[in-house]
Design a protein around this motif. Sequence first.
Motif, mmCIF file in Angstrom:
data_model
loop_
_atom_site.group_PDB
_atom_site.id
_atom_site.type_symbol
_atom_site.label_atom_id
_atom_site.label_comp_id
_atom_site.label_asym_id
_atom_site.label_seq_id
_atom_site.Cartn_x
_atom_site.Cartn_y
_atom_site.Cartn_z
ATOM 1 N N ASN A 24 0.854 -1.178 0.000
ATOM 2 C CA ASN A 24 0.000 0.000 0.000
ATOM 3 C C ASN A 24 0.895 1.234 0.000
ATOM 4 O O ASN A 24 1.738 1.403 0.882
ATOM 5 C CB ASN A 24 -0.907 0.020 1.235
ATOM 6 C CG ASN A 24 -1.947 -1.082 1.199
ATOM 7 O OD1 ASN A 24 -2.517 -1.363 0.147
ATOM 8 N ND2 ASN A 24 -2.185 -1.730 2.337
ATOM 9 N N LEU A 25 0.728 2.088 -1.012
ATOM 10 C CA LEU A 25 1.570 3.270 -1.150
ATOM 11 C C LEU A 25 0.756 4.532 -0.891
ATOM 12 O O LEU A 25 -0.385 4.650 -1.344
ATOM 13 C CB LEU A 25 2.174 3.321 -2.556
ATOM 14 C CG LEU A 25 2.977 2.076 -2.979
ATOM 15 C CD1 LEU A 25 3.493 2.244 -4.398
ATOM 16 C CD2 LEU A 25 4.131 1.820 -2.020
ATOM 17 N N ASP A 26 1.351 5.481 -0.165
ATOM 18 C CA ASP A 26 0.629 6.719 0.146
ATOM 19 C C ASP A 26 0.677 7.690 -1.032
ATOM 20 O O ASP A 26 1.362 7.465 -2.036
ATOM 21 C CB ASP A 26 1.178 7.369 1.421
ATOM 22 C CG ASP A 26 2.634 7.801 1.305
ATOM 23 O OD1 ASP A 26 3.105 8.064 0.177
ATOM 24 O OD2 ASP A 26 3.314 7.882 2.357
ATOM 25 N N GLN A 65 21.018 -8.175 -4.462
ATOM 26 C CA GLN A 65 22.437 -8.124 -4.094
ATOM 27 C C GLN A 65 23.127 -6.900 -4.697
ATOM 28 O O GLN A 65 23.950 -6.253 -4.050
ATOM 29 C CB GLN A 65 23.148 -9.405 -4.556
ATOM 30 C CG GLN A 65 22.728 -10.651 -3.803
ATOM 31 C CD GLN A 65 22.891 -10.504 -2.286
ATOM 32 O OE1 GLN A 65 21.923 -10.423 -1.537
ATOM 33 N NE2 GLN A 65 24.140 -10.463 -1.843
ATOM 34 N N ILE A 66 22.765 -6.573 -5.934
ATOM 35 C CA ILE A 66 23.336 -5.377 -6.581
ATOM 36 C C ILE A 66 22.873 -4.116 -5.851
ATOM 37 O O ILE A 66 23.651 -3.175 -5.652
ATOM 38 C CB ILE A 66 22.952 -5.337 -8.073
ATOM 39 C CG1 ILE A 66 23.562 -6.532 -8.810
ATOM 40 C CG2 ILE A 66 23.406 -4.022 -8.715
ATOM 41 C CD1 ILE A 66 23.073 -6.706 -10.237
ATOM 42 N N ALA A 67 21.605 -4.096 -5.437
ATOM 43 C CA ALA A 67 21.085 -2.948 -4.683
ATOM 44 C C ALA A 67 21.851 -2.769 -3.376
ATOM 45 O O ALA A 67 22.212 -1.643 -2.991
ATOM 46 C CB ALA A 67 19.594 -3.122 -4.417
ATOM 47 N N LYS A 68 22.117 -3.878 -2.675
ATOM 48 C CA LYS A 68 22.883 -3.809 -1.427
ATOM 49 C C LYS A 68 24.294 -3.289 -1.679
ATOM 50 O O LYS A 68 24.821 -2.465 -0.927
ATOM 51 C CB LYS A 68 22.946 -5.189 -0.763
ATOM 52 C CG LYS A 68 21.647 -5.623 -0.112
ATOM 53 C CD LYS A 68 21.776 -7.020 0.494
ATOM 54 C CE LYS A 68 20.451 -7.489 1.087
ATOM 55 N NZ LYS A 68 20.551 -8.881 1.605
ATOM 56 N N LYS A 69 24.899 -3.773 -2.739
ATOM 57 C CA LYS A 69 26.257 -3.352 -3.102
ATOM 58 C C LYS A 69 26.329 -1.840 -3.291
ATOM 59 O O LYS A 69 27.294 -1.193 -2.854
ATOM 60 C CB LYS A 69 26.691 -4.073 -4.376
ATOM 61 C CG LYS A 69 28.000 -3.598 -4.963
ATOM 62 C CD LYS A 69 28.284 -4.304 -6.278
ATOM 63 C CE LYS A 69 29.488 -3.711 -6.981
ATOM 64 N NZ LYS A 69 29.728 -4.364 -8.296
ATOM 65 N N HIS A 70 25.325 -1.269 -3.939
ATOM 66 C CA HIS A 70 25.327 0.172 -4.237
ATOM 67 C C HIS A 70 24.570 0.991 -3.192
ATOM 68 O O HIS A 70 24.391 2.195 -3.370
ATOM 69 C CB HIS A 70 24.734 0.403 -5.625
ATOM 70 C CG HIS A 70 25.590 -0.113 -6.743
ATOM 71 N ND1 HIS A 70 26.685 0.576 -7.231
ATOM 72 C CD2 HIS A 70 25.526 -1.275 -7.452
ATOM 73 C CE1 HIS A 70 27.239 -0.126 -8.200
ATOM 74 N NE2 HIS A 70 26.561 -1.245 -8.357
ATOM 75 N N ARG A 71 24.128 0.320 -2.126
ATOM 76 C CA ARG A 71 23.384 0.981 -1.049
ATOM 77 C C ARG A 71 22.161 1.724 -1.581
ATOM 78 O O ARG A 71 21.883 2.860 -1.222
ATOM 79 C CB ARG A 71 24.295 1.946 -0.281
ATOM 80 C CG ARG A 71 25.454 1.232 0.412
ATOM 81 C CD ARG A 71 26.321 2.189 1.179
ATOM 82 N NE ARG A 71 27.420 1.481 1.846
ATOM 83 C CZ ARG A 71 28.351 2.078 2.583
ATOM 84 N NH1 ARG A 71 28.325 3.394 2.739
ATOM 85 N NH2 ARG A 71 29.308 1.368 3.155
ATOM 86 N N VAL A 72 21.447 1.034 -2.454
ATOM 87 C CA VAL A 72 20.223 1.571 -3.048
ATOM 88 C C VAL A 72 19.029 0.864 -2.426
ATOM 89 O O VAL A 72 18.984 -0.374 -2.383
ATOM 90 C CB VAL A 72 20.215 1.359 -4.581
ATOM 91 C CG1 VAL A 72 18.848 1.708 -5.168
ATOM 92 C CG2 VAL A 72 21.307 2.192 -5.228
ATOM 93 N N LYS A 73 18.072 1.643 -1.956
ATOM 94 C CA LYS A 73 16.852 1.045 -1.411
ATOM 95 C C LYS A 73 16.004 0.519 -2.564
ATOM 96 O O LYS A 73 15.665 1.250 -3.495
ATOM 97 C CB LYS A 73 16.060 2.066 -0.601
ATOM 98 C CG LYS A 73 14.821 1.459 0.051
ATOM 99 C CD LYS A 73 14.041 2.485 0.855
ATOM 100 C CE LYS A 73 12.806 1.834 1.467
ATOM 101 N NZ LYS A 73 11.957 2.814 2.185
ATOM 102 N N LEU A 74 15.662 -0.758 -2.492
ATOM 103 C CA LEU A 74 14.870 -1.418 -3.532
ATOM 104 C C LEU A 74 13.459 -1.657 -3.007
ATOM 105 O O LEU A 74 13.276 -2.302 -1.981
ATOM 106 C CB LEU A 74 15.531 -2.741 -3.914
ATOM 107 C CG LEU A 74 14.848 -3.578 -5.000
ATOM 108 C CD1 LEU A 74 14.895 -2.863 -6.341
ATOM 109 C CD2 LEU A 74 15.515 -4.945 -5.098
ATOM 110 N N ASN A 75 12.468 -1.139 -3.711
ATOM 111 C CA ASN A 75 11.067 -1.281 -3.300
ATOM 112 C C ASN A 75 10.317 -2.108 -4.339
ATOM 113 O O ASN A 75 10.010 -1.613 -5.434
ATOM 114 C CB ASN A 75 10.410 0.096 -3.187
ATOM 115 C CG ASN A 75 11.174 1.030 -2.273
ATOM 116 O OD1 ASN A 75 11.005 1.013 -1.067
ATOM 117 N ND2 ASN A 75 12.042 1.872 -2.853
#
Length: 272
Positions: free
Chosen positions: A215-217, A243-253
Motif C-alpha cells: 500500500n503506497l501513500d 544483491q546489486i542494490a545492497k552493493k550500491h546501497r540503493v533502497k529497492l522497493n
Amino acid sequence: MNKEDFIIHAFLNEKNGDDGAVIDQWCYSKDLFFENVHFKREWLTLEQIAIKAMLVNISDAIVMNAEPKYALLGLALPNLSNEEIKILQKGFLKTAKKFGIKIIGGDTIYNDKIDISVTIISKVREKAVFREGLKKGHLLAYTGNLGESLRGLEILQNGGKLNLSHRFIKPKLRADFFYEIAPFISCAMDISDGLSKDLSRLLAKNKCGIEWLKNLDDYTLYSGEEYEILFAFDETQRFKIEQIAKKHRVKLNIFGKAVKGKYEFNGREHHF
C-alpha cells in the motif's frame, strides 16, 4: 487521450515514445526545463538551475542503459549580466564534467525568463533498455524513497527554504546501480511525473495491469521530479538484483506484479 499523448501520436514511429530514441548504438534524448513551469527564480540559484537542467536530461539516458557523451544546449535567457552567465555556465560545465559529457553546441536567444532545452547524445551499452518488455508475472520495483520532491515543492510554495542537497534542487541519479542491473531487467523508465503516472505509461505500453504488493501513500504515488528508477524483472532475477542494490546501497522497493488487465492514472500530477 491527453495532450501529451496526442502530440506524441502525431509523430509516432518505431523510434518515438521512450525516454530516448535509439539509432544504431546511439541514444538521443531531450527534456525542457522552464522557469515558472519547473521552477521559480527565487527557489534556485543560477548554478542550481543549470545543474538540475542537465541532471533531468542525463536521467533519461541512464534508464536507456546509455552513457551520455555529448550535449546540445538551447538557452532562452533574460538580460543577465556577464557574471550571472558565468554562474549559469559553471553549473552546466561542472555537471557535464562529472558525467564525462562534452557540450558541442546549441543556440541562445533572448527571453523574458530562463528556458532551457538540453539534448543528450549517449552511447548505448551492451543493449538498450526500453519501456517495452514487461511480461505478466514480472515484479515491479522502484529505487529510493519517493515523495521528497513533492514535500520540497510544498515547502517552497509556502515560502520556506530547502537545503542544498534536497532532491527538488539536486536529483540523485543512480547510474552505477542501473548499469549493473540492466542485463537482468525487462524494462525501465525514470520517475519524472510521479510513480502512478509513469507506471500507467509503462503498463499501457505493455498491455498489463498490476497486482499491488504494497500500500503506497499519495506522496509516494504522485510526487513528480523524483528521478528515481521504475523497472521490472522476472522473479528468477530477484536475488541478483537485491544483491546489486545492497552493493550500491540503493533502497529497492518491490511494490507490484504485472498481471492481465490495465491500470488507469486518476491522480493529480504534481509539477509546479
